[in-house]
Design a protein around this motif. Structure first.
Motif, mmCIF file in Angstrom:
data_model
loop_
_atom_site.group_PDB
_atom_site.id
_atom_site.type_symbol
_atom_site.label_atom_id
_atom_site.label_comp_id
_atom_site.label_asym_id
_atom_site.label_seq_id
_atom_site.Cartn_x
_atom_site.Cartn_y
_atom_site.Cartn_z
ATOM 1 N N VAL A 64 0.890 -1.161 0.000
ATOM 2 C CA VAL A 64 0.000 0.000 0.000
ATOM 3 C C VAL A 64 0.923 1.204 0.000
ATOM 4 C CG1 VAL A 64 -1.826 1.245 1.200
ATOM 5 C CG2 VAL A 64 -1.758 -1.247 1.277
ATOM 6 N N ARG A 65 0.911 1.954 -1.091
ATOM 7 C CA ARG A 65 1.894 3.028 -1.248
ATOM 8 C C ARG A 65 1.196 4.344 -1.515
ATOM 9 N NH1 ARG A 65 5.545 -0.721 -4.782
ATOM 10 N NH2 ARG A 65 3.987 -0.266 -6.347
ATOM 11 N N GLU A 66 1.768 5.406 -0.973
ATOM 12 C CA GLU A 66 1.262 6.738 -1.260
ATOM 13 C C GLU A 66 2.023 7.271 -2.457
ATOM 14 O OE1 GLU A 66 1.614 9.639 1.876
ATOM 15 O OE2 GLU A 66 -0.034 10.822 1.045
ATOM 16 N N LEU A 67 1.312 7.543 -3.527
ATOM 17 C CA LEU A 67 1.954 8.003 -4.759
ATOM 18 C C LEU A 67 2.119 9.513 -4.759
ATOM 19 C CD1 LEU A 67 -0.050 5.903 -7.329
ATOM 20 C CD2 LEU A 67 2.207 5.417 -6.412
ATOM 21 N N ALA A 68 1.118 10.209 -4.224
ATOM 22 C CA ALA A 68 1.102 11.669 -4.129
ATOM 23 C C ALA A 68 0.248 11.966 -2.907
ATOM 24 C CB ALA A 68 0.486 12.261 -5.391
ATOM 25 N N THR A 87 -5.174 -6.064 6.020
ATOM 26 C CA THR A 87 -5.574 -4.792 6.632
ATOM 27 C C THR A 87 -4.886 -3.668 5.869
ATOM 28 O OG1 THR A 87 -5.662 -5.905 8.762
ATOM 29 C CG2 THR A 87 -5.727 -3.498 8.794
ATOM 30 N N VAL A 88 -5.692 -2.727 5.401
ATOM 31 C CA VAL A 88 -5.162 -1.572 4.678
ATOM 32 C C VAL A 88 -5.572 -0.336 5.469
ATOM 33 C CG1 VAL A 88 -5.297 -0.252 2.526
ATOM 34 C CG2 VAL A 88 -5.346 -2.757 2.451
ATOM 35 N N THR A 89 -4.596 0.502 5.827
ATOM 36 C CA THR A 89 -4.895 1.701 6.616
ATOM 37 C C THR A 89 -4.523 2.941 5.812
ATOM 38 O OG1 THR A 89 -4.365 0.417 8.590
ATOM 39 C CG2 THR A 89 -4.531 2.799 8.857
ATOM 40 N N ILE A 90 -5.475 3.868 5.714
ATOM 41 C CA ILE A 90 -5.244 5.111 4.959
ATOM 42 C C ILE A 90 -5.881 6.274 5.724
ATOM 43 C CG2 ILE A 90 -5.046 4.139 2.629
ATOM 44 C CD1 ILE A 90 -8.170 5.038 2.519
ATOM 45 N N PRO A 91 -5.403 7.490 5.526
ATOM 46 C CA PRO A 91 -6.070 8.635 6.146
ATOM 47 C C PRO A 91 -7.349 9.015 5.401
ATOM 48 C CG PRO A 91 -4.047 9.317 5.035
ATOM 49 C CD PRO A 91 -4.153 7.842 4.840
ATOM 50 N N ALA A 92 -8.280 9.635 6.115
ATOM 51 C CA ALA A 92 -9.547 10.048 5.505
ATOM 52 C C ALA A 92 -9.278 11.022 4.363
ATOM 53 C CB ALA A 92 -10.450 10.694 6.551
ATOM 54 N N GLY A 93 -10.104 10.963 3.343
ATOM 55 C CA GLY A 93 -9.961 11.834 2.184
ATOM 56 C C GLY A 93 -9.081 11.245 1.103
ATOM 57 N N SER A 94 -8.559 10.046 1.328
ATOM 58 C CA SER A 94 -7.644 9.453 0.355
ATOM 59 C C SER A 94 -8.388 8.816 -0.806
ATOM 60 C CB SER A 94 -6.800 8.354 1.012
ATOM 61 O OG SER A 94 -6.075 8.865 2.074
ATOM 62 N N GLU A 95 -7.704 8.854 -1.940
ATOM 63 C CA GLU A 95 -8.186 8.123 -3.112
ATOM 64 C C GLU A 95 -7.296 6.893 -3.259
ATOM 65 O OE1 GLU A 95 -9.021 10.043 -7.212
ATOM 66 O OE2 GLU A 95 -7.174 8.894 -7.419
ATOM 67 N N VAL A 96 -7.908 5.739 -3.326
ATOM 68 C CA VAL A 96 -7.134 4.501 -3.390
ATOM 69 C C VAL A 96 -7.476 3.747 -4.668
ATOM 70 C CG1 VAL A 96 -6.488 2.373 -2.179
ATOM 71 C CG2 VAL A 96 -7.294 4.346 -0.870
ATOM 72 N N THR A 97 -6.443 3.349 -5.388
ATOM 73 C CA THR A 97 -6.636 2.481 -6.543
ATOM 74 C C THR A 97 -6.217 1.080 -6.142
ATOM 75 O OG1 THR A 97 -6.234 4.304 -8.054
ATOM 76 C CG2 THR A 97 -6.045 2.089 -8.960
ATOM 77 N N PHE A 98 -7.128 0.151 -6.258
ATOM 78 C CA PHE A 98 -6.876 -1.238 -5.878
ATOM 79 C C PHE A 98 -6.506 -2.048 -7.115
ATOM 80 C CE2 PHE A 98 -9.764 0.507 -2.779
ATOM 81 C CZ PHE A 98 -9.257 0.041 -1.572
ATOM 82 N N TYR A 99 -5.406 -2.770 -7.006
ATOM 83 C CA TYR A 99 -5.001 -3.709 -8.046
ATOM 84 C C TYR A 99 -5.046 -5.096 -7.419
ATOM 85 C CZ TYR A 99 -3.029 0.352 -10.478
ATOM 86 O OH TYR A 99 -2.858 1.561 -11.110
ATOM 87 N N LEU A 100 -5.862 -5.972 -7.977
ATOM 88 C CA LEU A 100 -5.966 -7.306 -7.405
ATOM 89 C C LEU A 100 -5.678 -8.370 -8.434
ATOM 90 C CD1 LEU A 100 -8.139 -5.690 -5.378
ATOM 91 C CD2 LEU A 100 -8.312 -8.034 -4.564
ATOM 92 N N THR A 101 -5.058 -9.438 -7.958
ATOM 93 C CA THR A 101 -4.937 -10.625 -8.777
ATOM 94 C C THR A 101 -4.932 -11.827 -7.843
ATOM 95 O OG1 THR A 101 -3.779 -11.668 -10.625
ATOM 96 C CG2 THR A 101 -2.403 -10.719 -8.885
ATOM 97 N N SER A 102 -5.096 -13.005 -8.427
ATOM 98 C CA SER A 102 -5.146 -14.233 -7.634
ATOM 99 C C SER A 102 -3.988 -15.124 -8.037
ATOM 100 C CB SER A 102 -6.460 -14.957 -7.907
ATOM 101 O OG SER A 102 -6.383 -16.290 -7.455
#
Ligand code: CUA
Length: 160
Positions: A64-68, A87-102
């Motif tokens: 889980v990385r902050e890009l900007a 568990t993914v923790t982010i501050p409020a107001g964040s935009e998160v792009t999820f990339y998933l694979t199996s």
């Protein structure tokens, strides 16, 4: 051939409806660009979790990385019967792009309180973005049956 007047009205009405529906599909698809989402990318499910082979090969806590400021990306790996990171923790107001694979079988990913709802397939990358303005705990669960432990497969997104 004789066609009854009422029958003729229904026939013509049905044809007009078919033409209207076909036009609606073409206009939304090509004029407005509304298309069925395609996989973001292809990966090799056998090596996707190998360190260095892909973003999912990195340790879970680094995925889980902050890009900007306020913009995050989360690389979540699905496997029987866990998400990692769970568990993914982010501050409020964040935009998160999820990339998933199996790395094994078909899984699902639905995130409470958002319209994120996608299939997670081995070999394919599923991607969706959401913004989290309200602090709280949001569960994400696997909603594609993936074996005897399917009902235990979930994780949490914590918005602080
Ligand atoms: Cu993974 Cu159900």
């Amino acid at each position: 051939m004789h066609i009854d007047r009422n029958e003729k009205i229904y026939l013509i009405g049905s044809i007009i409806l078919l033409v209207v529906f076909a036009l609606a599909i073409f206009i939304s698809g090509f004029a407005y660009g509304i298309q069925v989402p395609l996989p973001e990318a292809q990966v090799n499910p056998n090596t996707v979790a190998t360190p260095g082979a892909s973003p999912w090969g990195a340790p879970a806590e680094e995925r889980v990385r902050e890009l900007a400021p306020g913009k995050y990306e989360a690389y979540i790996l699905a496997q029987t019967w866990v998400f990692s990171p769970a568990t993914v923790t982010i501050p409020a107001g964040s935009e998160v792009t999820f990339y998933l694979t199996s790395k094994d079988v078909q899984h699902g990913f639905i995130l409470q309180g958002t319209n994120i709802n996608m299939m997670v397939l081995p070999g394919q990358v599923s991607k969706l973005t959401a913004t989290f303005n309200n602090p709280g705990e949001y569960f994400f669960i696997c909603h594609e049956y993936c074996g005897v432990g399917h009902q235990t497969m979930y994780g949490r997104l914590i918005v602080e």
